[in-house]
Design an enzyme around this catalytic site. Structure first.
Site, mmCIF file in Angstrom:
data_model
loop_
_atom_site.group_PDB
_atom_site.id
_atom_site.type_symbol
_atom_site.label_atom_id
_atom_site.label_comp_id
_atom_site.label_asym_id
_atom_site.label_seq_id
_atom_site.Cartn_x
_atom_site.Cartn_y
_atom_site.Cartn_z
ATOM 1 N N ASP A 8 0.863 -1.184 0.000
ATOM 2 C CA ASP A 8 0.000 0.000 0.000
ATOM 3 C C ASP A 8 0.900 1.234 0.000
ATOM 4 O OD1 ASP A 8 0.906 0.275 2.621
ATOM 5 O OD2 ASP A 8 -1.087 0.209 3.543
ATOM 6 N N HIS A 9 0.280 2.411 0.204
ATOM 7 C CA HIS A 9 1.048 3.665 0.156
ATOM 8 C C HIS A 9 2.122 3.710 1.229
ATOM 9 C CE1 HIS A 9 -2.470 3.984 2.738
ATOM 10 N NE2 HIS A 9 -1.769 4.826 3.495
ATOM 11 N N CYS A 65 3.154 -3.217 4.065
ATOM 12 C CA CYS A 65 2.315 -2.092 4.466
ATOM 13 C C CYS A 65 3.044 -1.397 5.611
ATOM 14 C CB CYS A 65 0.897 -2.524 4.815
ATOM 15 S SG CYS A 65 0.729 -3.624 6.240
ATOM 16 N N GLY A 66 2.339 -0.612 6.401
ATOM 17 C CA GLY A 66 3.020 0.089 7.486
ATOM 18 C C GLY A 66 3.596 -0.871 8.510
ATOM 19 N N THR A 67 2.820 -1.893 8.840
ATOM 20 C CA THR A 67 3.207 -2.835 9.891
ATOM 21 C C THR A 67 3.354 -4.277 9.418
ATOM 22 O OG1 THR A 67 0.884 -3.231 10.371
ATOM 23 C CG2 THR A 67 1.968 -1.466 11.622
ATOM 24 N N GLY A 68 2.800 -4.611 8.275
ATOM 25 C CA GLY A 68 2.693 -6.002 7.827
ATOM 26 C C GLY A 68 1.460 -6.696 8.380
ATOM 27 N N GLY A 70 -1.998 -5.686 8.692
ATOM 28 C CA GLY A 70 -3.217 -5.683 7.891
ATOM 29 C C GLY A 70 -3.065 -6.539 6.645
ATOM 30 N N HIS A 98 8.275 -24.693 9.800
ATOM 31 C CA HIS A 98 7.146 -25.326 10.489
ATOM 32 C C HIS A 98 5.801 -25.044 9.835
ATOM 33 C CE1 HIS A 98 9.250 -25.835 14.679
ATOM 34 N NE2 HIS A 98 10.030 -26.207 13.670
ATOM 35 N N ASN A 99 5.633 -23.825 9.309
ATOM 36 C CA ASN A 99 4.302 -23.391 8.853
ATOM 37 C C ASN A 99 4.145 -23.389 7.330
ATOM 38 O OD1 ASN A 99 5.064 -21.101 11.338
ATOM 39 N ND2 ASN A 99 3.488 -22.654 11.671
ATOM 40 N N ARG A 109 7.135 0.591 8.542
ATOM 41 C CA ARG A 109 7.305 1.488 9.689
ATOM 42 C C ARG A 109 8.055 0.797 10.826
ATOM 43 N NH1 ARG A 109 1.071 3.501 9.063
ATOM 44 N NH2 ARG A 109 1.455 5.022 7.415
ATOM 45 N N ARG A 132 6.049 -34.035 10.826
ATOM 46 C CA ARG A 132 4.954 -33.825 11.778
ATOM 47 C C ARG A 132 4.201 -32.531 11.507
ATOM 48 N NH1 ARG A 132 9.500 -31.800 14.129
ATOM 49 N NH2 ARG A 132 9.330 -29.937 15.458
ATOM 50 N N HIS A 133 4.864 -31.583 10.836
ATOM 51 C CA HIS A 133 4.210 -30.297 10.579
ATOM 52 C C HIS A 133 3.099 -30.425 9.540
ATOM 53 C CE1 HIS A 133 7.253 -28.523 13.064
ATOM 54 N NE2 HIS A 133 8.200 -29.021 12.285
ATOM 55 N N ARG A 136 -0.447 -30.713 10.784
ATOM 56 C CA ARG A 136 -0.987 -29.442 11.289
ATOM 57 C C ARG A 136 -1.383 -28.514 10.138
ATOM 58 N NH1 ARG A 136 4.115 -30.149 15.261
ATOM 59 N NH2 ARG A 136 3.138 -31.736 16.557
HETATM 60 C C1 RB5 Z 1 -1.954 2.563 6.535
HETATM 61 O O1 RB5 Z 1 -1.937 3.770 7.217
HETATM 62 C C2 RB5 Z 1 -1.698 1.423 7.520
HETATM 63 O O2 RB5 Z 1 -2.816 1.210 8.297
HETATM 64 C C3 RB5 Z 1 -1.326 0.167 6.762
HETATM 65 O O3 RB5 Z 1 -0.203 0.392 5.982
HETATM 66 C C4 RB5 Z 1 -0.976 -1.043 7.603
HETATM 67 O O4 RB5 Z 1 -0.019 -0.749 8.560
HETATM 68 C C5 RB5 Z 1 -2.113 -1.782 8.150
HETATM 69 O O5 RB5 Z 1 -1.968 -2.839 8.780
#
Ligand code: RB5
Length: 147
Positions: A8-9, A65-68, A70, A98-99, A109, A132-133, A136
């Protein structure tokens, strides 16, 4: 390896850096966008990358994304996707061993380019251990139809 990548942005700058790094490594990269910092909705790009993976057009998916967070939540709604938000190297390795994770979600971010490269490198080179994985993983897959 054929890699589908999307952002995303908030993740587009890191996505473009990782795309270049992957190309220099010799991977084939299918960039699902976004291509600017104009505000967009991350589920659209999570879906675009995830569909490329489950269709077999890509071997692995990379989402930024910002955090991964979402991106991973959205990608995991696509049947057949095992997406993991990754911020440390042990998790990058174990998500594969494992996964059998097929999509990595990175947070622009939270993680700088150099560390993102290392997390992505580990994710791409580490083999699934099976054994074993697999039982699961099969139970995870069963949740796609009987949750
Ligand atoms: C966008 O502002 C932010 O919410 C998105 O990039 C992400 O971090 C969501 O999980």
């Amino acid at each position: 390896m054929r890699i589908a990548i999307g952002a995303d942005h908030a993740g587009v700058a890191l996505k473009d850096q990782l795309k270049q790094w992957l190309i220099e490594r010799g991977d084939t990269v299918d960039d699902a966008g976004t291509h600017s910092t104009e505000s967009v909705d991350y589920p659209d790009f999570a879906a675009a990358v995830s569909h490329r993976v489950v269709d077999g057009r890509a071997d692995r998916g990379v989402l930024v994304c910002g955090t991964g967070l979402g991106m991973a939540i959205a990608a995991n709604k696509v049947v057949g996707i095992r997406a993991v938000p990754i911020v440390d190297e042990a998790s990058a390795r174990l998500a594969r061993e494992h996964n059998n994770a097929n999509v990595i979600a990175l947070g622009a971010r939270l993680t700088a380019f150099e560390e993102a490269c290392e997390l992505l490198r580990i994710f791409l080179v580490t083999e699934y251990q099976g054994g074993r994985h697999q039982r699961r993983i099969d139970k995870i897959s069963a949740l796609d139809t009987h949750s």
